[in-house]
Design a protein around this motif. Structure first.
Motif, PDB file in Angstrom:
ATOM      1  N   GLY A  58      19.773  56.319  38.701  1.00  0.00           N
ATOM      2  CA  GLY A  58      19.385  54.944  38.384  1.00  0.00           C
ATOM      3  C   GLY A  58      19.089  54.134  39.632  1.00  0.00           C
ATOM      4  O   GLY A  58      18.146  53.333  39.661  1.00  0.00           O
ATOM      5  N   ARG A  59      19.877  54.334  40.673  1.00  0.00           N
ATOM      6  CA  ARG A  59      19.657  53.607  41.922  1.00  0.00           C
ATOM      7  C   ARG A  59      18.314  54.000  42.544  1.00  0.00           C
ATOM      8  O   ARG A  59      17.580  53.139  43.041  1.00  0.00           O
ATOM      9  CB  ARG A  59      20.804  53.901  42.890  1.00  0.00           C
ATOM     10  N   GLU A  60      18.013  55.279  42.487  1.00  0.00           N
ATOM     11  CA  GLU A  60      16.743  55.726  43.059  1.00  0.00           C
ATOM     12  C   GLU A  60      15.566  55.137  42.283  1.00  0.00           C
ATOM     13  O   GLU A  60      14.575  54.694  42.877  1.00  0.00           O
ATOM     14  CB  GLU A  60      16.682  57.255  43.038  1.00  0.00           C
ATOM     15  N   THR A  61      15.668  55.120  40.964  1.00  0.00           N
ATOM     16  CA  THR A  61      14.604  54.561  40.139  1.00  0.00           C
ATOM     17  C   THR A  61      14.360  53.095  40.477  1.00  0.00           C
ATOM     18  O   THR A  61      13.212  52.622  40.515  1.00  0.00           O
ATOM     19  CB  THR A  61      14.962  54.689  38.650  1.00  0.00           C
ATOM     20  N   ALA A  62      15.444  52.370  40.743  1.00  0.00           N
ATOM     21  CA  ALA A  62      15.329  50.937  41.042  1.00  0.00           C
ATOM     22  C   ALA A  62      15.093  50.662  42.523  1.00  0.00           C
ATOM     23  O   ALA A  62      14.918  49.503  42.916  1.00  0.00           O
ATOM     24  CB  ALA A  62      16.605  50.224  40.602  1.00  0.00           C
ATOM     25  N   GLY A  63      15.080  51.706  43.347  1.00  0.00           N
ATOM     26  CA  GLY A  63      14.860  51.523  44.777  1.00  0.00           C
ATOM     27  C   GLY A  63      16.025  50.851  45.487  1.00  0.00           C
ATOM     28  O   GLY A  63      15.844  50.185  46.506  1.00  0.00           O
ATOM     29  N   ARG A  64      17.232  51.046  44.970  1.00  0.00           N
ATOM     30  CA  ARG A  64      18.395  50.383  45.553  1.00  0.00           C
ATOM     31  C   ARG A  64      19.040  51.250  46.633  1.00  0.00           C
ATOM     32  O   ARG A  64      19.224  52.454  46.453  1.00  0.00           O
ATOM     33  CB  ARG A  64      19.428  50.041  44.470  1.00  0.00           C
ATOM     34  N   THR A  65      19.391  50.609  47.734  1.00  0.00           N
ATOM     35  CA  THR A  65      20.049  51.317  48.847  1.00  0.00           C
ATOM     36  C   THR A  65      21.360  50.642  49.240  1.00  0.00           C
ATOM     37  O   THR A  65      22.004  51.076  50.192  1.00  0.00           O
ATOM     38  CB  THR A  65      19.122  51.375  50.069  1.00  0.00           C
ATOM     39  N   ASP A  66      21.732  49.580  48.521  1.00  0.00           N
ATOM     40  CA  ASP A  66      22.987  48.888  48.816  1.00  0.00           C
ATOM     41  C   ASP A  66      24.173  49.722  48.326  1.00  0.00           C
ATOM     42  O   ASP A  66      24.015  50.637  47.520  1.00  0.00           O
ATOM     43  CB  ASP A  66      22.990  47.506  48.152  1.00  0.00           C
ATOM     44  N   PRO A  67      25.370  49.442  48.791  1.00  0.00           N
ATOM     45  CA  PRO A  67      26.540  50.213  48.352  1.00  0.00           C
ATOM     46  C   PRO A  67      26.771  50.065  46.850  1.00  0.00           C
ATOM     47  O   PRO A  67      26.476  49.016  46.256  1.00  0.00           O
ATOM     48  CB  PRO A  67      27.699  49.605  49.155  1.00  0.00           C
ATOM     49  N   HIS A  68      27.313  51.111  46.244  1.00  0.00           N
ATOM     50  CA  HIS A  68      27.661  51.096  44.828  1.00  0.00           C
ATOM     51  C   HIS A  68      29.093  51.593  44.699  1.00  0.00           C
ATOM     52  O   HIS A  68      29.377  52.757  44.953  1.00  0.00           O
ATOM     53  CB  HIS A  68      26.702  51.976  44.019  1.00  0.00           C
ATOM     54  N   HIS A  69      29.999  50.691  44.320  1.00  0.00           N
ATOM     55  CA  HIS A  69      31.432  50.973  44.314  1.00  0.00           C
ATOM     56  C   HIS A  69      31.841  51.579  42.968  1.00  0.00           C
ATOM     57  O   HIS A  69      31.568  50.996  41.917  1.00  0.00           O
ATOM     58  CB  HIS A  69      32.198  49.678  44.560  1.00  0.00           C
ATOM     59  N   VAL A  70      32.498  52.731  43.006  1.00  0.00           N
ATOM     60  CA  VAL A  70      32.957  53.388  41.784  1.00  0.00           C
ATOM     61  C   VAL A  70      34.474  53.264  41.671  1.00  0.00           C
ATOM     62  O   VAL A  70      35.218  53.658  42.573  1.00  0.00           O
ATOM     63  CB  VAL A  70      32.543  54.873  41.745  1.00  0.00           C
ATOM     64  N   VAL A  71      34.904  52.678  40.568  1.00  0.00           N
ATOM     65  CA  VAL A  71      36.321  52.516  40.241  1.00  0.00           C
ATOM     66  C   VAL A  71      36.634  53.419  39.059  1.00  0.00           C
ATOM     67  O   VAL A  71      35.838  53.498  38.111  1.00  0.00           O
ATOM     68  CB  VAL A  71      36.630  51.048  39.868  1.00  0.00           C
ATOM     69  N   ILE A  72      37.762  54.090  39.094  1.00  0.00           N
ATOM     70  CA  ILE A  72      38.153  54.930  37.967  1.00  0.00           C
ATOM     71  C   ILE A  72      39.610  54.696  37.621  1.00  0.00           C
ATOM     72  O   ILE A  72      40.455  54.513  38.498  1.00  0.00           O
ATOM     73  CB  ILE A  72      37.910  56.428  38.260  1.00  0.00           C
ATOM     74  N   TYR A  73      39.887  54.662  36.337  1.00  0.00           N
ATOM     75  CA  TYR A  73      41.269  54.617  35.866  1.00  0.00           C
ATOM     76  C   TYR A  73      41.833  56.034  35.833  1.00  0.00           C
ATOM     77  O   TYR A  73      41.112  56.999  35.537  1.00  0.00           O
ATOM     78  CB  TYR A  73      41.345  54.019  34.464  1.00  0.00           C
ATOM     79  N   LEU A  74      43.111  56.150  36.121  1.00  0.00           N
ATOM     80  CA  LEU A  74      43.802  57.439  36.064  1.00  0.00           C
ATOM     81  C   LEU A  74      45.115  57.240  35.315  1.00  0.00           C
ATOM     82  O   LEU A  74      45.980  56.486  35.764  1.00  0.00           O
ATOM     83  CB  LEU A  74      44.068  57.971  37.474  1.00  0.00           C
ATOM     84  N   ARG A  75      45.246  57.892  34.169  1.00  0.00           N
ATOM     85  CA  ARG A  75      46.523  57.840  33.456  1.00  0.00           C
ATOM     86  C   ARG A  75      47.603  58.457  34.346  1.00  0.00           C
ATOM     87  O   ARG A  75      47.419  59.543  34.908  1.00  0.00           O
ATOM     88  CB  ARG A  75      46.452  58.630  32.159  1.00  0.00           C
ATOM     89  N   ALA A  76      48.730  57.777  34.440  1.00  0.00           N
ATOM     90  CA  ALA A  76      49.788  58.264  35.314  1.00  0.00           C
ATOM     91  C   ALA A  76      51.146  57.949  34.709  1.00  0.00           C
ATOM     92  O   ALA A  76      51.342  56.896  34.092  1.00  0.00           O
ATOM     93  CB  ALA A  76      49.678  57.638  36.703  1.00  0.00           C
TER      94      ALA A  76
END
Length: 290
Positions: A196-214
């Protein structure tokens, strides 16, 4: 450095948030995340209170269901948080649970179209632009914030399916992944986001957050297994972690290696001691996560 946090689950009564937010701050926790699950607690109201009760703690809302909220209202509230608590608030938006959206008469025929229109309009409003748009769902006529954020305010998308992950890469500043994603699924999600970033021509950072059951403590494995099964993820141990700090930290590191920037530990709904869980994450797991 990998970000680390914990969830204040909305199954807890709202009046417990103050003590837990202050404990999170005092314990050195990086981030405390809140959920706007129907029909439990409001995400913005809870986040505002948690931020006001603390000085350093970062507070996230993951996520605000877009069918419930006019985009201009979300922009107003996000901008208010951004200006009152600079650099400490994070908001994510998403489709919402479709059955809940149906209960309140807000279910969209095309959730992906709604989220695409919403993300583009929301990010433009928060950037201080005057927005006019006549979309299928989002309609604005010369709307601009009088008090936009004084600095960039990233908006994350909480999404799951391939189309929505590509959309997040195209139109959001980051992505939240559910606890149903094992490390290999995180890698696949990163790949779809990057498409998706490539399609939109985006080069800015993209932060990924994930939940983890613990879960930790003597009955941790049984509680975790029951929660995974209740959530419909079968019995796979890859959908959570139970054990001591080193065991939990190892699972966090595996998700980070797969592409997660921040891991938010999600206690089970029947966690017997939420205060102890906060201290466990901040004081025992955090030192083991680079």
């Amino acid at each position: 450095m990998t970000g680390l946090g914990a969830v204040f689950r909305p199954q807890l009564p709202p009046e417990r948030l103050r003590a837990i937010a202050r404990l999170a701050e005092d314990s050195g926790l990086d981030e405390l995340w809140l959920w706007e699950d129907c029909f439990l607690e409001g995400g913005i109201s809870a986040a505002s209170a948690a931020l006001a009760w603390t000085e350093r703690l970062r507070v996230g809302v993951g996520l605000l269901p877009v069918p419930l909220r006019n985009v201009a209202l979300t922009a107003m509230e996000a901008a208010t948080l951004a200006r009152m608590f600079p650099g400490r608030a994070t908001l994510a938006v998403g489709h919402g649970v479709q059955s809940w959206m149906g209960q309140v008469g807000a279910r969209a025929e095309s959730p992906v179209t709604l989220l695409r229109e919403y993300l583009h309009a929301l990010r433009a409003l928060l950037a201080g632009e005057r927005v006019t748009v006549d979309g299928r769902y989002v309609k604005l006529d010369g709307v601009a914030l009088d008090w936009p954020p004084a600095e960039a305010f990233p908006i994350l998308a909480g999404v799951t399916g391939p189309r929505s992950l590509r959309l997040s890469g195209e139109a959001a500043d980051g992505t939240i992944l559910t606890a149903s994603n094992a490390p290999e699924q995180v890698r696949r999600a990163r790949g779809l986001i990057d498409e998706g970033r490539e399609t939109a021509g985006r080069t800015d950072p993209h932060h990924v957050v994930i939940y983890l059951r613990a879960a930790t403590g003597p009955d941790a494995e049984a509680r975790l297994r029951a929660e995974i099964e209740a959530d419909g993820d079968g019995t796979g141990a890859e959908h959570g972690v139970a054990g001591d700090a080193e065991t939990v930290a190892r699972a966090v590191r595996q998700l980070a290696d797969a592409g997660a920037d921040t891991v938010i530990l999600q206690p089970t709904a029947d966690e017997p001691d939420h205060e102890a869980f906060i201290r466990f994450v901040a004081q025992e797991v955090r030192p083991l996560v680079p």
